[in-house]
Design a protein around this motif. Sequence first.
Motif, PDB file in Angstrom:
ATOM      1  N   GLY A 150       0.813  -1.202   0.000  1.00  0.00           N
ATOM      2  CA  GLY A 150       0.000   0.000   0.000  1.00  0.00           C
ATOM      3  C   GLY A 150       0.849   1.255   0.000  1.00  0.00           C
ATOM      4  O   GLY A 150       0.540   2.234  -0.687  1.00  0.00           O
ATOM      5  N   LYS A 153       2.288   1.873  -3.551  1.00  0.00           N
ATOM      6  CA  LYS A 153       1.290   2.397  -4.490  1.00  0.00           C
ATOM      7  C   LYS A 153       0.882   3.829  -4.132  1.00  0.00           C
ATOM      8  O   LYS A 153       0.639   4.650  -5.032  1.00  0.00           O
ATOM      9  CB  LYS A 153       0.085   1.458  -4.542  1.00  0.00           C
ATOM     10  CG  LYS A 153       0.390   0.163  -5.292  1.00  0.00           C
ATOM     11  CD  LYS A 153      -0.795  -0.760  -5.380  1.00  0.00           C
ATOM     12  CE  LYS A 153      -1.041  -1.496  -4.095  1.00  0.00           C
ATOM     13  NZ  LYS A 153      -2.095  -2.525  -4.209  1.00  0.00           N
ATOM     14  N   ALA A 154       0.830   4.136  -2.845  1.00  0.00           N
ATOM     15  CA  ALA A 154       0.504   5.509  -2.439  1.00  0.00           C
ATOM     16  C   ALA A 154       1.559   6.487  -2.948  1.00  0.00           C
ATOM     17  O   ALA A 154       1.227   7.596  -3.391  1.00  0.00           O
ATOM     18  CB  ALA A 154       0.396   5.583  -0.916  1.00  0.00           C
ATOM     19  N   SER A 157       1.675   6.556  -7.071  1.00  0.00           N
ATOM     20  CA  SER A 157       0.474   6.999  -7.788  1.00  0.00           C
ATOM     21  C   SER A 157       0.621   8.405  -8.352  1.00  0.00           C
ATOM     22  O   SER A 157      -0.007   8.734  -9.371  1.00  0.00           O
ATOM     23  CB  SER A 157      -0.747   6.933  -6.861  1.00  0.00           C
ATOM     24  OG  SER A 157      -0.600   7.833  -5.773  1.00  0.00           O
ATOM     25  N   GLU A 192      -4.764   0.316 -10.736  1.00  0.00           N
ATOM     26  CA  GLU A 192      -4.737   0.472  -9.280  1.00  0.00           C
ATOM     27  C   GLU A 192      -4.100   1.792  -8.873  1.00  0.00           C
ATOM     28  O   GLU A 192      -4.543   2.449  -7.918  1.00  0.00           O
ATOM     29  CB  GLU A 192      -3.990  -0.699  -8.647  1.00  0.00           C
ATOM     30  CG  GLU A 192      -3.917  -0.659  -7.133  1.00  0.00           C
ATOM     31  CD  GLU A 192      -5.281  -0.705  -6.464  1.00  0.00           C
ATOM     32  OE1 GLU A 192      -5.372  -0.299  -5.291  1.00  0.00           O
ATOM     33  OE2 GLU A 192      -6.265  -1.146  -7.118  1.00  0.00           O
ATOM     34  N   THR A 196      -5.798   4.680  -6.736  1.00  0.00           N
ATOM     35  CA  THR A 196      -5.100   5.212  -5.560  1.00  0.00           C
ATOM     36  C   THR A 196      -5.040   6.731  -5.604  1.00  0.00           C
ATOM     37  O   THR A 196      -5.272   7.417  -4.604  1.00  0.00           O
ATOM     38  CB  THR A 196      -3.674   4.637  -5.486  1.00  0.00           C
ATOM     39  OG1 THR A 196      -3.750   3.213  -5.375  1.00  0.00           O
ATOM     40  CG2 THR A 196      -2.911   5.201  -4.302  1.00  0.00           C
ATOM     41  N   ARG A 197      -4.747   7.263  -6.780  1.00  0.00           N
ATOM     42  CA  ARG A 197      -4.641   8.711  -6.946  1.00  0.00           C
ATOM     43  C   ARG A 197      -5.996   9.372  -6.696  1.00  0.00           C
ATOM     44  O   ARG A 197      -6.070  10.443  -6.070  1.00  0.00           O
ATOM     45  CB  ARG A 197      -4.125   9.020  -8.351  1.00  0.00           C
ATOM     46  CG  ARG A 197      -3.665  10.441  -8.563  1.00  0.00           C
ATOM     47  CD  ARG A 197      -2.740  10.555  -9.753  1.00  0.00           C
ATOM     48  NE  ARG A 197      -3.282   9.983 -10.984  1.00  0.00           N
ATOM     49  CZ  ARG A 197      -2.806   8.883 -11.578  1.00  0.00           C
ATOM     50  NH1 ARG A 197      -1.777   8.240 -11.066  1.00  0.00           N
ATOM     51  NH2 ARG A 197      -3.358   8.431 -12.692  1.00  0.00           N
ATOM     52  N   ARG A 199      -8.567   8.266  -4.803  1.00  0.00           N
ATOM     53  CA  ARG A 199      -9.043   8.200  -3.420  1.00  0.00           C
ATOM     54  C   ARG A 199      -8.055   8.816  -2.424  1.00  0.00           C
ATOM     55  O   ARG A 199      -8.416   9.106  -1.287  1.00  0.00           O
ATOM     56  CB  ARG A 199      -9.367   6.756  -3.036  1.00  0.00           C
ATOM     57  CG  ARG A 199      -8.206   5.804  -3.076  1.00  0.00           C
ATOM     58  CD  ARG A 199      -8.618   4.379  -2.693  1.00  0.00           C
ATOM     59  NE  ARG A 199      -7.531   3.459  -2.925  1.00  0.00           N
ATOM     60  CZ  ARG A 199      -7.550   2.442  -3.781  1.00  0.00           C
ATOM     61  NH1 ARG A 199      -8.632   2.208  -4.497  1.00  0.00           N
ATOM     62  NH2 ARG A 199      -6.505   1.661  -3.934  1.00  0.00           N
ATOM     63  N   GLY A 202      -3.304   4.420  -0.576  1.00  0.00           N
ATOM     64  CA  GLY A 202      -3.002   3.129  -1.171  1.00  0.00           C
ATOM     65  C   GLY A 202      -3.564   1.988  -0.354  1.00  0.00           C
ATOM     66  O   GLY A 202      -3.793   2.114   0.854  1.00  0.00           O
ATOM     67  N   SER A 232       1.335   4.033   7.094  1.00  0.00           N
ATOM     68  CA  SER A 232       0.365   2.969   6.874  1.00  0.00           C
ATOM     69  C   SER A 232      -0.111   2.402   8.198  1.00  0.00           C
ATOM     70  O   SER A 232       0.600   2.447   9.208  1.00  0.00           O
ATOM     71  CB  SER A 232       0.970   1.847   6.026  1.00  0.00           C
ATOM     72  OG  SER A 232       1.969   1.144   6.738  1.00  0.00           O
TER      73      SER A 232
END
Length: 268
Positions: A150, A153-154, A157, A192, A196-197, A199, A202, A232
């Motif tokens: 996560g 990806k955060a 993004s 994905e 992610t971008r 919302r 991630g 996280s």
Amino acid sequence: MSESTASEPASAEERLVGADRVIAVLTELADHPLGVTLDELAGILRSSKPTVHRALATLRRAGLAEMTGRGVYILGDEYLRLAFRNLDGRPETARIQPLLEQLAAQFGETAHYAVLSGKDIVYRAKMDPPQGAVRLTSVIGGRNPAYRTGVGKALLSGQLLDLDQVIDWFGEFPLEQKTVNTLVTPEALLAELEATRRRGFGIDNQENEIGVNCVAIPIHLDGSTTPSGAVSVSAVTFRCPLEQLVGAVPDIRATIAQTLGPNALGVG
């Protein structure tokens, strides 16, 4: 040219090779917290036992390695002292640790702070919940591939905006499928990252480890528009399903803003 002058370049080269070998041995020791023998090190590093032994002797003189009574080598206390002194002295640690403590206590789950390092993420800080029978195996300094976390990806993004950028960044596809949920194609990863971008956080839906999920929010510690890392909250699925973690994101954001200030979320 005298004989002594002619030999200097070779001597310098040998010193460089020797330093590289010492670093290789030190790095390998870090992967064996329970210890490793000389024979094992020589096999792993594909070097002769005398060569590895000389490197170990150098490390032992500096206190960076120790040998137990069983002929097993481990990292020395001096290495750990230096590493933790450096970590504790970093400004980001002083700012992040109170936040992680608050998140771990608030949600009863493990909180991390991690940054991008090449194609991996590296955990810079961690706080386990004060109570709870199940603890995660992640460690400070540990690495995981960014594409299946996560946090990764955060942070990616905002950088990888189209298919070509995804392919250029990750290289050869398909990527390793660690679990049945791991996204391994560029198309799946791009979709994905776009989600992610939108919302603003991630998700790791058991993509790195079955039974563990997380949500991750990028944060800005240095005033830059580019996140310095991400925070996280991770949990075992039987105790905290992903839907529950996602539902907690507004509260996680509020805690970040209260502890670090709204600018940490890229606001203001």
